[in-house]
Design an enzyme around this catalytic site. Structure first.
Site, PDB file in Angstrom:
ATOM      1  N   LYS A 303       0.862  -1.143  -0.124  1.00  0.00           N
ATOM      2  CA  LYS A 303       0.166   0.082   0.006  1.00  0.00           C
ATOM      3  C   LYS A 303       0.809   1.320   0.055  1.00  0.00           C
ATOM      4  CE  LYS A 303      -4.318  -1.961   1.987  1.00  0.00           C
ATOM      5  NZ  LYS A 303      -5.287  -1.827   3.069  1.00  0.00           N
ATOM      6  N   ASP A 344     -10.548   2.501   1.517  1.00  0.00           N
ATOM      7  CA  ASP A 344     -10.960   1.995   2.672  1.00  0.00           C
ATOM      8  C   ASP A 344     -11.777   2.825   3.484  1.00  0.00           C
ATOM      9  OD1 ASP A 344     -10.123  -0.506   2.446  1.00  0.00           O
ATOM     10  OD2 ASP A 344      -7.978  -0.243   3.249  1.00  0.00           O
TER      11      ASP A 344
HETATM   12  P1  NAP Z   1      -1.939  -4.305  10.767  1.00  0.00           P
HETATM   13  O1  NAP Z   1      -1.369  -3.007  10.205  1.00  0.00           O
HETATM   14  O2  NAP Z   1      -1.183  -5.509  10.900  1.00  0.00           O
HETATM   15  O3  NAP Z   1      -2.327  -3.670  12.275  1.00  0.00           O
HETATM   16  C1  NAP Z   1      -3.005  -4.629  13.142  1.00  0.00           C
HETATM   17  C2  NAP Z   1      -3.283  -3.965  14.338  1.00  0.00           C
HETATM   18  O4  NAP Z   1      -3.798  -4.894  15.286  1.00  0.00           O
HETATM   19  C3  NAP Z   1      -2.002  -3.203  15.120  1.00  0.00           C
HETATM   20  O5  NAP Z   1      -2.381  -1.924  15.849  1.00  0.00           O
HETATM   21  C4  NAP Z   1      -1.724  -4.453  16.064  1.00  0.00           C
HETATM   22  O6  NAP Z   1      -1.345  -3.868  17.447  1.00  0.00           O
HETATM   23  C5  NAP Z   1      -3.252  -4.850  16.695  1.00  0.00           C
HETATM   24  N1  NAP Z   1      -3.166  -6.252  17.048  1.00  0.00           N
HETATM   25  C6  NAP Z   1      -2.885  -7.450  16.302  1.00  0.00           C
HETATM   26  N2  NAP Z   1      -2.904  -8.419  17.032  1.00  0.00           N
HETATM   27  C7  NAP Z   1      -3.307  -8.157  18.350  1.00  0.00           C
HETATM   28  C8  NAP Z   1      -3.366  -8.942  19.496  1.00  0.00           C
HETATM   29  N3  NAP Z   1      -3.423 -10.083  19.422  1.00  0.00           N
HETATM   30  N4  NAP Z   1      -3.976  -8.152  20.446  1.00  0.00           N
HETATM   31  C9  NAP Z   1      -4.092  -6.791  20.487  1.00  0.00           C
HETATM   32  N5  NAP Z   1      -3.798  -5.921  19.509  1.00  0.00           N
HETATM   33  C10 NAP Z   1      -3.548  -6.749  18.110  1.00  0.00           C
HETATM   34  O7  NAP Z   1      -3.279  -4.881  10.166  1.00  0.00           O
HETATM   35  P2  NAP Z   1      -4.467  -4.219   9.424  1.00  0.00           P
HETATM   36  O8  NAP Z   1      -4.039  -4.148   7.855  1.00  0.00           O
HETATM   37  O9  NAP Z   1      -4.554  -2.518  10.067  1.00  0.00           O
HETATM   38  O10 NAP Z   1      -5.722  -4.937   9.314  1.00  0.00           O
HETATM   39  C11 NAP Z   1      -6.423  -4.851  10.622  1.00  0.00           C
HETATM   40  C12 NAP Z   1      -7.722  -5.558  10.572  1.00  0.00           C
HETATM   41  O11 NAP Z   1      -8.507  -4.784   9.590  1.00  0.00           O
HETATM   42  C13 NAP Z   1      -7.691  -6.932   9.943  1.00  0.00           C
HETATM   43  O12 NAP Z   1      -8.542  -7.654  10.744  1.00  0.00           O
HETATM   44  C14 NAP Z   1      -8.162  -7.137   8.625  1.00  0.00           C
HETATM   45  O13 NAP Z   1      -8.996  -8.181   8.389  1.00  0.00           O
HETATM   46  C15 NAP Z   1      -9.121  -5.678   8.673  1.00  0.00           C
HETATM   47  N6  NAP Z   1      -9.473  -5.098   7.189  1.00  0.00           N
HETATM   48  C16 NAP Z   1     -10.526  -5.141   6.615  1.00  0.00           C
HETATM   49  C17 NAP Z   1     -10.717  -4.612   5.510  1.00  0.00           C
HETATM   50  C18 NAP Z   1     -11.961  -4.746   4.906  1.00  0.00           C
HETATM   51  O14 NAP Z   1     -12.193  -4.555   3.667  1.00  0.00           O
HETATM   52  N7  NAP Z   1     -12.915  -5.432   5.712  1.00  0.00           N
HETATM   53  C19 NAP Z   1      -9.611  -3.963   5.022  1.00  0.00           C
HETATM   54  C20 NAP Z   1      -8.521  -3.774   5.392  1.00  0.00           C
HETATM   55  C21 NAP Z   1      -8.315  -4.408   6.774  1.00  0.00           C
HETATM   56  P3  NAP Z   1       0.433  -3.390  17.720  1.00  0.00           P
HETATM   57  O15 NAP Z   1       0.568  -2.143  17.140  1.00  0.00           O
HETATM   58  O16 NAP Z   1       0.496  -3.737  18.972  1.00  0.00           O
HETATM   59  O17 NAP Z   1       1.029  -4.822  16.913  1.00  0.00           O
END
Ligand code: NAP
Length: 524
Positions: A303, A344
């Site tokens: 991205k 998004d």
């Molecule tokens: P990312 O950049 O990896 O960020 C993940 C976030 O979640 C970080 O802030 C991380 O905290 C936190 N996290 C991960 N595991 C955790 C745990 N076990 N306990 C507490 N906090 C935790 O991922 P992302 O791209 O933002 O995606 C996040 C979510 O958005 C995913 O579930 C994805 O499916 C969803 N999403 C959905 C769509 C859609 O179209 N529906 C589009 C994009 C994303 P730390 O900073 O502490 O590591």
């Protein structure tokens, strides 16, 4: 016309004929009978060809070229002869260029079989490891051979860029040709064979019966990849990421193109991490204007690379994408002009506004809690703060929450940071989960304890960005507490709709997107 060919390994001719009948029923144009595993009576091969429900291509592939037999050339020739000895001729006979060149008796025997009104001779060369350095020598030999009616070159793709070389070979139109790349990077050469005028492409009858790595199934070709709608003019789109094998975007966008009768095909486009890979592949696809690359959804880990690439190429970047520092949509205009945008945040804002029946302007002053501080959270914070909401970012790693809050605080709304375990203290109108907690297969997990969710009253909107499962535990408990709940399903559908509209200029068939995604998720 490019033929859709189904390869069948012949062990038992009766079973092979039943499979060939199924291939015909599912819309194949040709079957390839692979004689190499066959150990039975040679007369059975003549009967197989005579009774074939579809025109056939006959091959007895040597083990040293990806086949299953180590028999000498003379034996393999015997089987080909047997298959050609009935009352009907196969449409094509495929033999390895290497055997044809090095064994004069084999060559003479093959020539005798294809002479006159015999089957068309396909000379083939396969490399199951890499793009062979001798590719063009093989091609020249096939062009020069007076008996060779069809060129076939297949090799294991090292990256998506190898597909362009396969298309170049087809475009040169030396002779009817088959140019295919194998492996996870080779799918475009298989799916887009019709656009580039190949004689045929292969599709497996089912998942278990493929004969080469990366071969899609007949059902995937027909329904997922819009085989029947494909033309020379078809525009190419896809999802760029790594990995992308399980992305729901290809079924959703291809269903949308079908519903809108739009001349496009959408493919998975795996590009390994690092900017250099992204730049080299996307750059090569854009430079080959004849390829018809018109846009992409861009996901993890590219991205940020998309912004850099579009900036380097002098394209246009939507201002909020610059603030977010990431984009997920690439649009290539007819003149080659590039645009990057982030679909998004708009998807989240519009889902929340629709649920509350308010315009985007009415988000000003709303209190929003965002759980997580990763890529999705960044887009959500930018969207709400950009419309004047007061946002608190709750994250496990507090430094990341602070960093995100600092990036957007005071631009238009207020953004503060707190630890994730303080999220229960929040008194908010909207709660958005941007962590993966609760995602399949960990469906019993939730980012908020049930006893805290109980205190959120009716009128609170709870949005979970997770789309698998459709209703997460967080949403289930929030619904029980009387909250308005929105699944990540809706975010997925709406961000795809923004992309569709940017590419096609037409309104997105939202219901078709929803139906397709629901069907896919329930099958996964
Ligand atoms: P990312 O950049 O990896 O960020 C993940 C976030 O979640 C970080 O802030 C991380 O905290 C936190 N996290 C991960 N595991 C955790 C745990 N076990 N306990 C507490 N906090 C935790 O991922 P992302 O791209 O933002 O995606 C996040 C979510 O958005 C995913 O579930 C994805 O499916 C969803 N999403 C959905 C769509 C859609 O179209 N529906 C589009 C994009 C994303 P730390 O900073 O502490 O590591």
């Amino acid at each position: 016309m490019t033929l859709l060919a189904v390869p069948l390994l012949v062990h038992d001719p009766a079973k092979t004929l039943a499979d060939a009948a199924r291939a015909a029923e599912f819309g194949a144009d040709l079957v390839e009978y692979r004689l190499d595993p066959y150990e039975g009576d040679p007369a059975g091969l003549a009967r197989l060809v005579d009774r074939s429900p579809l025109p056939c291509l006959v091959t007895c592939r040597a083990g040293w070229e990806g086949g299953t037999t180590d028999r000498p050339e003379a034996d393999r020739l015997e089987r080909l002869r047997a298959a050609c000895s009935g009352s009907r001729r196969p449409a094509y006979l495929d033999v390895e260029l290497a055997a044809y060149q090095r064994d004069p008796a084999f060559r003479d025997g093959v020539r005798a079989l294809v002479d006159g009104d015999g089957p068309g001779l396909i000379l083939s060369s396969h490399d199951f490891k890499t793009r062979p350095p001798t590719l063009y020598q093989a091609l020249e030999a096939m062009i020069d051979d007076p008996y060779c009616r069809v060129i076939k070159l297949a090799w294991f793709a090292r990256s998506l860029r190898d597909n362009l070389e396969a298309f170049e070979i087809l475009r040169q139109d030396y002779k009817p040709a088959i140019a295919l790349c194998m492996g996870e990077f080779g799918l475009p050469s298989r799916v887009l064979a019709k656009k580039f005028g190949a004689l045929l492409t292969f599709a497996a009858l089912d998942r278990a019966s493929g004969t080469a790595p990366g071969q899609p199934t007949l059902a995937e070709m027909k329904s997922l990849y819009r085989w029947d709608a494909q033309r020379e003019s078809t525009r190419v789109y896809g999802v760029i990421g790594y990995p992308v094998g399980h992305s729901m975007s290809p079924p959703v966008h291809n269903a949308g193109f079908t519903a809108a009768d739009y001349d496009g095909i959408y493919l998975p486009m795996p590009i390994p991490p690092e900017y250099e890979h992204f730049k080299a592949t996307v750059g090569a696809w854009l430079d080959a204007e004849w390829f018809g690359f018109r846009g992409a959804s861009v996901t993890i880990p590219h991205k940020e690379n998309l912004l850099r690439f579009v900036r380097d190429r002098g394209g246009e970047i939507e201002p909020l994408s610059v603030q977010i520092g990431a984009a997920n949509t690439l649009t290539v205009e007819e003149g080659g002009q590039l645009r990057a945008l982030n679909s998004d945040y708009a998807a989240v804002l519009d889902s929340v506004c629709d649920a509350l029946s308010i315009p985007r302007d009415a988000l000003a002053g709303k209190r929003v809690a965002v759980l997580g501080a990763g890529g999705a959270a960044r887009a959500v914070v930018a969207g709400f703060a950009g419309h004047g909401a007061a946002v608190v970012v709750y994250n496990r790693t507090i430094e990341r929450a602070r960093e995100l809050a600092d990036a957007f605080n005071g631009r238009t709304g207020n953004v503060a940071a707190a630890a994730l375990d303080r999220a229960g203290d929040s008194c908010c109108d909207v709660i958005v989960n941007c962590t993966p907690i609760g995602m399949h297969p960990h469906v019993d997990a939730t980012p908020m304890p049930a006893e805290l969710v109980k205190h959120w009253g009716p009128g609170t909107v709870v949005f979970d960005t997770i789309y698998n499962p459709i209703e997460t535990r967080l949403l289930r408990e929030a619904r029980a507490a009387g909250c308005v709940t929105i699944p990540g399903f809706e975010m997925f559908v709406r961000q795809a709709a923004t992309q569709f509209e940017a590419w096609t200029g037409q309104p997105a068939p939202l219901d078709r997107f929803r139906d397709t995604l629901r069907t896919r998720l329930s099958a996964s």
